[in-house]
Design an enzyme around this catalytic site. Sequence first.
Site, mmCIF file in Angstrom:
data_model
loop_
_atom_site.group_PDB
_atom_site.id
_atom_site.type_symbol
_atom_site.label_atom_id
_atom_site.label_comp_id
_atom_site.label_asym_id
_atom_site.label_seq_id
_atom_site.Cartn_x
_atom_site.Cartn_y
_atom_site.Cartn_z
ATOM 1 N N ASP A 148 0.884 -1.168 0.000
ATOM 2 C CA ASP A 148 0.000 0.000 0.000
ATOM 3 C C ASP A 148 0.919 1.215 0.000
ATOM 4 O O ASP A 148 1.568 1.509 1.000
ATOM 5 C CB ASP A 148 -0.899 -0.042 1.246
ATOM 6 C CG ASP A 148 -1.891 1.114 1.278
ATOM 7 O OD1 ASP A 148 -1.665 2.115 0.571
ATOM 8 O OD2 ASP A 148 -2.876 1.014 2.023
ATOM 9 N N TYR B 299 -0.651 -1.175 15.263
ATOM 10 C CA TYR B 299 -1.520 -1.309 14.092
ATOM 11 C C TYR B 299 -1.014 -0.447 12.942
ATOM 12 O O TYR B 299 -0.852 0.750 13.087
ATOM 13 C CB TYR B 299 -2.954 -0.906 14.441
ATOM 14 C CG TYR B 299 -3.866 -0.971 13.248
ATOM 15 C CD1 TYR B 299 -4.160 -2.205 12.666
ATOM 16 C CD2 TYR B 299 -4.390 0.174 12.668
ATOM 17 C CE1 TYR B 299 -4.971 -2.292 11.557
ATOM 18 C CE2 TYR B 299 -5.215 0.096 11.556
ATOM 19 C CZ TYR B 299 -5.498 -1.134 11.008
ATOM 20 O OH TYR B 299 -6.300 -1.215 9.898
ATOM 21 N N LYS C 107 -4.020 -3.676 7.770
ATOM 22 C CA LYS C 107 -4.054 -5.142 7.714
ATOM 23 C C LYS C 107 -3.070 -5.630 6.674
ATOM 24 O O LYS C 107 -2.486 -4.859 5.936
ATOM 25 C CB LYS C 107 -5.478 -5.612 7.438
ATOM 26 C CG LYS C 107 -6.281 -5.778 8.718
ATOM 27 C CD LYS C 107 -5.918 -7.086 9.409
ATOM 28 C CE LYS C 107 -6.283 -7.022 10.882
ATOM 29 N NZ LYS C 107 -6.049 -8.275 11.560
#
Length: 375
Positions: free
Chosen positions: A14, A231, A234
Amino acid sequence: MLPKKATISIIKCDVGSLAGHHIVPKPLFDVAEKNLKKAAEKGVINNFYVFNAGDDLELLMAHEKGEQNKEIHQLAWETFKDCASKASQLKLYAAGQDLLKTAFSGNVRGMGPGVAEMEIEERASDPIVVFAADKTSAGSFNYPLFCIFADPMNTAGLVIDPNMLCGFKFEVIDTKESKTIVLKCPEEMYELLSLIGTVGRYVISRIWRASDNLICASSSVSKLSLIAGKYVGKDDPVMITRAQHGLPAVGEILAPFMHSYFVQGWMRGSHWGPIMPVGLKASKCTVFDGPPRIVAIGFQMANGKISSDDEGTPIIADLFDDPAFALARHEAMQNACALRNMGEFEPARLSAEDMEYTTIQKVLGKLGERFKPLK
Ligand code: F6R
Ligand code: MG
Ligand code: MG
């Protein structure tokens, strides 16, 4: 003459996206394609195909340098860096999101990008299916991989084709403890299921045909939270499967996707969501940042290359771009609505254990000192 060896590498990242975490826009494709074209001209790779799974840029490369090759990984890393700086210029969202390290250390594993690779001895004809999913995590391939390579109710070939009767061997990674185990089906099917049903922890990484150790599946297993300790999105996974002639047919590889099933990810990587098989045109996440989507790219390997037309353009089948998957898409939306009706209540939201690395910990941390012992 020794059979020719070829390597298929799919490396994804990403690098930043349009309209939140929605889609990779064209200017980033252009940068990636320019870089890979140059690498193909120099002979670093044989050919390539660039596509997207939602906000993830997917570099599919064919070459003869083997798995975990420094030059190939560096090419992907540099390409992602160039794309991330283009994303920054355009003020796209979360530019460079998955580039977790600054200096390249020889291998993109553990640096943020996801990778699945497979070195094969090309068969007379070698059909390949590559899957890429967005807004979900590595364990979400456990269910279809089990169906494809271990479940005779899905794969008729396990019963009908004498070349498959011997079964398949599954390598499973324990992502929490960094351990690995190999289990053979059908003999150890129950043991395999006891592990891989826990999709947040155990991930199928490779599968071989048991009779001759022919490699037939390879998937990405990275958990970004375990690299970054927090975090960071994902781990939108990728996998390569090999089909036909003593292996599951392409149709058997696609059969688990006739129905939607539930995966971890979706909004803020913190929810269960129904997976939706889509063609490349619909590879873009929208509602509640989803639903989690998966695309499937079919092609043939030919002399170290993705088989190409006379102009040199790879011939690619967009396998989920088909009304045959309309029911699964419909089911996905029905299940999406059922889960969203539950808002932030489990099982719509992930369990506390799976939320361990999400931003909710900061919210909970603030409440911690206000708790008083129960009298
Ligand atoms: C999931 C994902 C999104 C974001 C959400 C919030 O993988 O990327 O669901 O978690 O859009 O994003 P931020 O915190 O960047 O506003
Ligand atoms: Mg993103
Ligand atoms: Mg993504």
